[in-house]
Design a protein around this motif. Structure first.
Motif, PDB file in Angstrom:
ATOM      1  N   ARG A 176       0.836  -1.212   0.000  1.00 35.92           N
ATOM      2  CA  ARG A 176       0.000   0.000   0.000  1.00 35.92           C
ATOM      3  C   ARG A 176       0.869   1.259   0.000  1.00 35.92           C
ATOM      4  NH1 ARG A 176      -3.150  -3.391   3.458  1.00 35.92           N
ATOM      5  NH2 ARG A 176      -5.293  -3.708   2.685  1.00 35.92           N
TER       6      ARG A 176
ATOM      7  N   ALA B  90       2.282   1.641  -3.446  1.00 37.65           N
ATOM      8  CA  ALA B  90       1.219   2.058  -4.372  1.00 37.65           C
ATOM      9  C   ALA B  90       0.959   3.547  -4.273  1.00 37.65           C
ATOM     10  CB  ALA B  90      -0.048   1.271  -4.076  1.00 37.65           C
ATOM     11  N   GLU B  91       0.965   4.056  -3.043  1.00 37.56           N
ATOM     12  CA  GLU B  91       0.707   5.479  -2.855  1.00 37.56           C
ATOM     13  C   GLU B  91       1.911   6.328  -3.246  1.00 37.56           C
ATOM     14  OE1 GLU B  91      -1.135   8.505   0.535  1.00 37.56           O
ATOM     15  OE2 GLU B  91      -0.848   6.385   0.973  1.00 37.56           O
TER      16      GLU B  91
ATOM     17  N   CYS C 186      -1.727   5.913  -5.811  1.00 36.13           N
ATOM     18  CA  CYS C 186      -2.907   5.160  -5.375  1.00 36.13           C
ATOM     19  C   CYS C 186      -3.068   5.357  -3.871  1.00 36.13           C
ATOM     20  CB  CYS C 186      -2.761   3.683  -5.700  1.00 36.13           C
ATOM     21  SG  CYS C 186      -2.634   3.331  -7.470  1.00 36.13           S
TER      22      CYS C 186
ATOM     23  N   ASP D 239      -8.433   4.488  -1.200  1.00 33.63           N
ATOM     24  CA  ASP D 239      -9.091   4.165  -2.476  1.00 33.63           C
ATOM     25  C   ASP D 239      -8.951   2.690  -2.853  1.00 33.63           C
ATOM     26  OD1 ASP D 239      -9.871   6.773  -2.804  1.00 33.63           O
ATOM     27  OD2 ASP D 239      -8.122   7.339  -4.009  1.00 33.63           O
ATOM     28  N   CYS D 240      -8.285   1.920  -2.014  1.00 32.94           N
ATOM     29  CA  CYS D 240      -8.063   0.498  -2.320  1.00 32.94           C
ATOM     30  C   CYS D 240      -9.398  -0.256  -2.258  1.00 32.94           C
ATOM     31  CB  CYS D 240      -7.063  -0.103  -1.344  1.00 32.94           C
ATOM     32  SG  CYS D 240      -6.629  -1.811  -1.723  1.00 32.94           S
TER      33      CYS D 240
ATOM     34  N   TYR E 251      -7.316  -0.916  -7.281  1.00 29.28           N
ATOM     35  CA  TYR E 251      -7.709   0.479  -7.124  1.00 29.28           C
ATOM     36  C   TYR E 251      -8.677   0.829  -8.262  1.00 29.28           C
ATOM     37  CZ  TYR E 251      -3.896   0.720  -3.758  1.00 29.28           C
ATOM     38  OH  TYR E 251      -3.098   0.499  -2.665  1.00 29.28           O
TER      39      TYR E 251
ATOM     40  N   LYS F 223      -6.348   1.169 -11.365  1.00 32.52           N
ATOM     41  CA  LYS F 223      -5.092   0.409 -11.429  1.00 32.52           C
ATOM     42  C   LYS F 223      -5.210  -0.880 -10.629  1.00 32.52           C
ATOM     43  CE  LYS F 223      -2.202   4.579 -11.674  1.00 32.52           C
ATOM     44  NZ  LYS F 223      -3.206   5.595 -11.361  1.00 32.52           N
TER      45      LYS F 223
ATOM     46  N   LYS G  53      -8.610  -1.499 -16.384  1.00 23.63           N
ATOM     47  CA  LYS G  53      -7.719  -0.973 -15.360  1.00 23.63           C
ATOM     48  C   LYS G  53      -6.250  -1.158 -15.817  1.00 23.63           C
ATOM     49  CE  LYS G  53     -10.815  -2.132 -11.484  1.00 23.63           C
ATOM     50  NZ  LYS G  53     -11.060  -0.784 -10.953  1.00 23.63           N
TER      51      LYS G  53
END
Length: 286
Positions: A162, A165-166, A171, A175-176, A201, A204, A241
């Protein structure tokens, strides 16, 4: 008549003078002859004396030279004989010393060789025992590592997905939509496949493949899986996605990293004390 008498007297005087001169000449010649005889006699005598003296001198010199030569030969002969004896003795001493030295060296070498063999055998024996011990310990550690590897995804990869991803893919955590861990899914062709980590997401999907070792075969299979869009056989809902492929391992060599980058696969490995992306430049293609 007186003139004639005078002339006769003059002639008589001249004749007398000539007779006197002849007589003196004869006397001088006699004296010269005597002197010549005496001179010759002296020369003869001197010559005989010189010859006698010279003969004696040469004979003496000859005798002296012969004696000196004999003495020299005798001295030289004695000296050479002494030198020969000394050289023979020195040679004998040297040979004896050399033999003794060689024998001592041979004994020392034999002893050193024996000691070396004993030491080597003992060392090899100790090394053999240490190697057996090390092998047992390694086998034990490999067993522990094999057991531990089953949790490496949970311990290292899972907690960082996570954040990565951010940080790299914009991401946000909130929003996951779905976060799958060790999800086994059957595809439309009936073949089941296990997925290590999938983070979904809105636009994505982060698809993670984790391996203990980044072998070429593992990487090639993952690349083919991505390029062939095989993911949609298992998750058709992911169509539309952006699929972000992420290959993770504890250590990824430079050549492997380059290969992954060339094939648009993100590489994730230990960096400092956490798992992190090694080729973030790929984000420019997103």
């Amino acid at each position: 008549m007186p003139e004639i008498e005078e002339k006769i007297n003059d002639i008589e005087r001249v004749l007398m003078k000539l007779a006197y001169m002849q007589m003196n000449t004869q006397i001088n010649l006699d004296n010269l002859s005597t002197e010549m005889k005496n001179f010759k006699e002296e020369i003869r005598k001197d010559t005989e004396d010189f010859k006698a003296h010279t003969g004696a001198t040469i004979e003496d010199l000859s005798k002296e030279m012969k004696q000196e030569t004999a003495n020299f030969k005798a001295h030289t002969g004695a000296t050479i004989e002494d030198l020969s004896k000394e050289m023979k003795q020195e040679t004998a001493n040297f040979k004896a010393h050399t033999r003794a030295t060689i024998e001592d060296l041979s004994k020392e070498m034999k002893q050193e060789t024996a000691n070396f063999k004993l030491h080597t055998e003992a060392t090899i024996d100790n090394l053999g025992k240490e190697m057996e011990k090390s092998i047992r310990e390694m086998n034990k550690k490999w067993g522990e590592l094999a057991n531990k590897w089953g949790t490496i995804v949970e311990d290292l990869v899972l907690p960082n997905i996570r954040n990565i991803a951010e940080q790299y893919f914009n991401c946000k955590k909130e929003d996951c939509e779905d976060f799958m861990f060790r999800r086994t899914k059957k595809g439309i062709k009936g073949k089941a496949r296990e997925f290590d980590v999938i983070a979904v997401y809105p636009d994505k999907v982060i698809l993670n493949e984790t391996k203990a070792s980044p072998k070429q075969d593992y990487i090639d299979k993952f690349i083919t899986f991505i390029k062939d869009n095989t993911i949609y056989e298992y998750f058709p809902e992911f169509k539309g996605k952006k699929i972000i492929p992420l290959f993770a391992s504890l250590n990824i060599p430079e050549h492997t990293l380059k290969y992954l980058t060339e094939n648009n696969i993100y590489a994730m490995a230990m960096k400092d004390d956490i798992m992190d992306i090694l080729n973030p430049e790929l984000t420019l293609k997103l």
